[in-house]
Motif scaffolding. Structure first.
Motif, PDB file in Angstrom:
ATOM      1  N   LEU A 196      42.874  45.382  46.671  1.00 56.26           N
ATOM      2  CA  LEU A 196      43.145  46.696  47.268  1.00 56.26           C
ATOM      3  C   LEU A 196      44.485  46.712  47.977  1.00 56.26           C
ATOM      4  CD1 LEU A 196      39.573  47.452  48.699  1.00 56.26           C
ATOM      5  CD2 LEU A 196      40.684  48.607  46.773  1.00 56.26           C
ATOM      6  N   GLY A 197      44.776  45.639  48.708  1.00 56.54           N
ATOM      7  CA  GLY A 197      46.029  45.580  49.461  1.00 56.54           C
ATOM      8  C   GLY A 197      47.262  45.453  48.591  1.00 56.54           C
ATOM      9  N   LEU A 198      47.108  44.875  47.402  1.00 57.03           N
ATOM     10  CA  LEU A 198      48.253  44.649  46.512  1.00 57.03           C
ATOM     11  C   LEU A 198      48.234  45.564  45.287  1.00 57.03           C
ATOM     12  CD1 LEU A 198      48.173  40.731  46.621  1.00 57.03           C
ATOM     13  CD2 LEU A 198      49.818  42.230  47.768  1.00 57.03           C
ATOM     14  N   SER A 199      47.468  46.641  45.351  1.00 56.59           N
ATOM     15  CA  SER A 199      47.355  47.553  44.208  1.00 56.59           C
ATOM     16  C   SER A 199      48.692  48.190  43.834  1.00 56.59           C
ATOM     17  CB  SER A 199      46.316  48.638  44.486  1.00 56.59           C
ATOM     18  OG  SER A 199      46.672  49.407  45.625  1.00 56.59           O
ATOM     19  N   GLY A 200      49.585  48.332  44.806  1.00 54.70           N
ATOM     20  CA  GLY A 200      50.907  48.889  44.514  1.00 54.70           C
ATOM     21  C   GLY A 200      51.685  48.023  43.542  1.00 54.70           C
ATOM     22  N   PRO A 219      43.639  34.002  43.316  1.00 55.80           N
ATOM     23  CA  PRO A 219      43.540  34.751  44.575  1.00 55.80           C
ATOM     24  C   PRO A 219      44.130  34.032  45.778  1.00 55.80           C
ATOM     25  CG  PRO A 219      41.525  34.984  43.349  1.00 55.80           C
ATOM     26  CD  PRO A 219      42.342  33.963  42.617  1.00 55.80           C
ATOM     27  N   MET A 220      43.959  32.698  45.853  1.00 54.63           N
ATOM     28  CA  MET A 220      44.482  31.998  47.025  1.00 54.63           C
ATOM     29  C   MET A 220      45.995  32.127  47.134  1.00 54.63           C
ATOM     30  SD  MET A 220      43.008  30.055  44.550  1.00 54.63           S
ATOM     31  CE  MET A 220      43.277  28.659  43.452  1.00 54.63           C
ATOM     32  N   TYR A 221      46.669  32.262  45.983  1.00 54.57           N
ATOM     33  CA  TYR A 221      48.128  32.381  46.008  1.00 54.57           C
ATOM     34  C   TYR A 221      48.583  33.815  46.243  1.00 54.57           C
ATOM     35  CZ  TYR A 221      48.097  27.557  44.532  1.00 54.57           C
ATOM     36  OH  TYR A 221      47.891  26.199  44.492  1.00 54.57           O
ATOM     37  N   TYR A 222      47.891  34.794  45.633  1.00 51.89           N
ATOM     38  CA  TYR A 222      48.350  36.160  45.913  1.00 51.89           C
ATOM     39  C   TYR A 222      47.866  36.653  47.267  1.00 51.89           C
ATOM     40  CZ  TYR A 222      44.106  37.802  43.161  1.00 51.89           C
ATOM     41  OH  TYR A 222      42.855  38.047  42.626  1.00 51.89           O
ATOM     42  N   ALA A 274      33.993  36.978  46.350  1.00 54.06           N
ATOM     43  CA  ALA A 274      34.429  38.329  45.996  1.00 54.06           C
ATOM     44  C   ALA A 274      35.084  39.058  47.165  1.00 54.06           C
ATOM     45  CB  ALA A 274      33.240  39.141  45.487  1.00 54.06           C
ATOM     46  N   ILE A 275      34.569  38.883  48.362  1.00 54.62           N
ATOM     47  CA  ILE A 275      35.038  39.681  49.502  1.00 54.62           C
ATOM     48  C   ILE A 275      36.532  39.505  49.769  1.00 54.62           C
ATOM     49  CG2 ILE A 275      34.814  40.032  51.999  1.00 54.62           C
ATOM     50  CD1 ILE A 275      31.769  39.424  51.606  1.00 54.62           C
ATOM     51  N   PRO A 276      37.060  38.273  49.987  1.00 53.90           N
ATOM     52  CA  PRO A 276      38.515  38.155  50.202  1.00 53.90           C
ATOM     53  C   PRO A 276      39.330  38.571  48.990  1.00 53.90           C
ATOM     54  CG  PRO A 276      37.488  35.987  50.019  1.00 53.90           C
ATOM     55  CD  PRO A 276      36.381  36.974  50.115  1.00 53.90           C
ATOM     56  N   ASN A 277      38.814  38.307  47.779  1.00 57.21           N
ATOM     57  CA  ASN A 277      39.549  38.680  46.568  1.00 57.21           C
ATOM     58  C   ASN A 277      39.695  40.188  46.444  1.00 57.21           C
ATOM     59  OD1 ASN A 277      40.728  38.227  43.868  1.00 57.21           O
ATOM     60  ND2 ASN A 277      38.826  39.141  43.146  1.00 57.21           N
ATOM     61  N   LEU A 278      38.628  40.927  46.710  1.00 54.15           N
ATOM     62  CA  LEU A 278      38.672  42.394  46.615  1.00 54.15           C
ATOM     63  C   LEU A 278      39.598  42.989  47.661  1.00 54.15           C
ATOM     64  CD1 LEU A 278      34.870  42.999  45.959  1.00 54.15           C
ATOM     65  CD2 LEU A 278      36.728  43.320  44.318  1.00 54.15           C
ATOM     66  N   GLY A 282      37.387  36.751  41.311  1.00 59.15           N
ATOM     67  CA  GLY A 282      38.658  36.059  41.488  1.00 59.15           C
ATOM     68  C   GLY A 282      38.741  34.735  40.768  1.00 59.15           C
ATOM     69  N   SER A 283      37.768  34.435  39.919  1.00 61.64           N
ATOM     70  CA  SER A 283      37.761  33.150  39.206  1.00 61.64           C
ATOM     71  C   SER A 283      38.680  33.153  37.992  1.00 61.64           C
ATOM     72  CB  SER A 283      36.333  32.813  38.793  1.00 61.64           C
ATOM     73  OG  SER A 283      35.735  33.906  38.112  1.00 61.64           O
TER      74      SER A 283
END
Length: 455
Positions: free
Chosen positions: A425-429, A134-137, A417-421, A277-278
């Motif tokens: 959502l933002g990168l679902s495309g 998650p930190m990278y995406y 979970a909060i930043p990962n989710l 995100g683990s």
């Protein structure tokens, strides 16, 4: 200590309130729709890919797809599958098991999406090893480095709770109750064993978990199958109880249906980690030709963790009826349930299973935590400091209060979970795009295989 427990309990209750539960399950439902219920359509294909090495031998990455899966499974198949399920039943009634299944169904789409993004946005670190998650995406995909930093901070801290303290505490407790060994002795042994494994890095962890995970899972599943097969007539009634109490006001302690939902989803997430995100941190290290291929493999983690292993625990507890005994604590309930069916051998099954499960979780989370730490502090020499602190926490977790550690873990899980989710959502495309790529590739491979057979 009591004041601290109360304070952390209030924080946990706030974080794991309706908004976060909606965000976790809602994200899973949204991603499920966007990928066309792929977790159902391609589950057989995904399970076949788990044992395939055809596409990971020469691909870029540090470990095989199977090792990436077993590392992630090692981190997820732990106390959540034994103590976590029992805790959900104690706090939310048998109906909580249904909500664990419900969240897992959509959690498979979440886990799939996490792995796609992890492989898509992974980078090579200073040692030439893969680094992703998650930190990278969040930084390179969503372009929100502040969210990436938050996730890394929460992940590095969470590793001491969900992936360390709860695990060593549960092992020490069950070893003491079953074998009579003092918790500090178990703590010393587990600490030394952990140090030997994690100091070798991801390749050492991958080699250990590739053997450890299948053995421990088969052992526990076999015990569960024996219980089910010898009491097959009780299975329909157990499932009926679970479904009935999932929607009944009497389903949960205090007569609140919300407790069944809350603790079912919360403990389900604790077990399979979908949305935290683990697991994508391990997926990023896999040798794979396409992000979607590793994502399908990663998706099976939720299926194996919740629909198989957690179900064995949950259904056995309900079949035994031991959940009605209010004198039993959560960490005693599973042993009592297996003991009901297997006699004196039952507690040993749970004890051995928990020792294997929890130990492997510590190994997997050591890798997750250090990758988060590594993202925050680029100096490789500082990594040994984190590893030493992590190893020492294994001993600390063996001798401190279980309630405090579980509450702390719930809090850090929510903060991860909060930043990962938000990132999912933002990168679902991108998830949809990569899904199309892997589906086209699978069709192409299927046609090629048919053509080869016809020759």
């Amino acid at each position: 200590m009591e004041a601290l427990n109360n304070f952390l309990g209030n924080v946990s209750s706030f974080l794991w309130g309706i908004p976060l539960l909606i965000l976790i399950v809602g994200t899973g439902i949204y991603l499920t729709v966007r990928v066309g219920f792929l977790q159902i359509r391609l589950l057989p294909t995904a399970l076949r890919l788990v044992f395939s090495k055809k596409h990971d031998k020469n691909a870029e990455g540090d470990i095989s797809q199977f090792q990436a899966l077993t590392t992630a499974l090692a981190a997820t198949v732990g106390t959540g599958n034994i103590v976590g399920v029992a805790t959900a039943v104690v706090l939310g009634g048998p109906g909580a098991i249904f909500w664990m299944w419900f969240s897992a169904l959509f959690g498979m789409a979440t886990k799939y999406s996490e792995a796609i993004l992890a492989v898509r946005f992974r980078v090579k670190d200073a040692k030439g090893q893969m680094a992703g998650g998650p930190m990278y995406y969040l930084e390179h995909g969503l372009k929100q480095k502040w969210l990436a930093v938050l996730f890394a901070i929460f992940g590095a801290i969470a590793a001491f709770g969900i992936g360390n303290g709860t695990q060593s505490n549960s092992v020490a407790g069950v070893v003491k109750s079953t074998f009579g060994l003092d918790t500090w002795i178990t703590g010393v042994i587990l600490t030394l064993f952990t140090a030997l494994v994690i100091l070798g890095g991801i390749k050492s962890i991958g080699n250990v978990t590739a053997v450890f995970v299948p053995v421990m899972a088969l052992f526990y599943l076999l015990a569960g199958i024996i219980v089910m097969a010898s009491n097959v007539t009780a299975i329909p009634e157990a499932f009926a109880t679970i479904f009935k109490m999932a929607f009944s006001p009497e389903a949960a302690t205090g007569g609140a249906i919300g407790a069944a939902i809350r603790f079912g989803i919360a403990r389900g997430v604790f077990s399979n980690e979908a949305g935290l995100g683990s697991a994508p941190i391990a997926a990023a290290a896999a040798k794979t030709d396409l992000p979607g291929r590793q994502a399908l493999v990663s998706m099976t983690q939720v299926f194996l963790d919740t629909f198989l292993i957690c179900s064995i625990t949950g259904v056995t507890i309900v079949m035994s009826g031991m959940y009605k005994d209010t004198s039993l604590k959560a960490n005693e309930l599973t042993s009592a349930a297996f003991g009901h069916f297997l006699g004196n051998f039952g507690p040993y099954v749970v004890a051995i299973g928990l020792i294997f499960f929890a130990s492997s979780t510590i190994f997997g989370w050591a890798y997750y935590g250090e990758k988060c730490f590594q993202y925050l502090f680029k100096n490789p020499s500082l990594l040994i400091v984190y590893r030493i602190a992590f190893v020492l926490m294994v001993f600390v977790g063996s001798v401190v209060s279980l309630d405090l550690i579980w509450t702390f873990s719930d809090i850090t899980n929510a903060l991860m979970a909060i930043p990962n989710l938000i990132g999912l959502l933002g990168l679902s495309g991108i998830v949809v795009y990569e899904t199309k790529r892997i589906q086209d590739k699978l069709k192409e491979e299927k046609l090629a295989a048919k053509a080869a057979k016809s020759i």
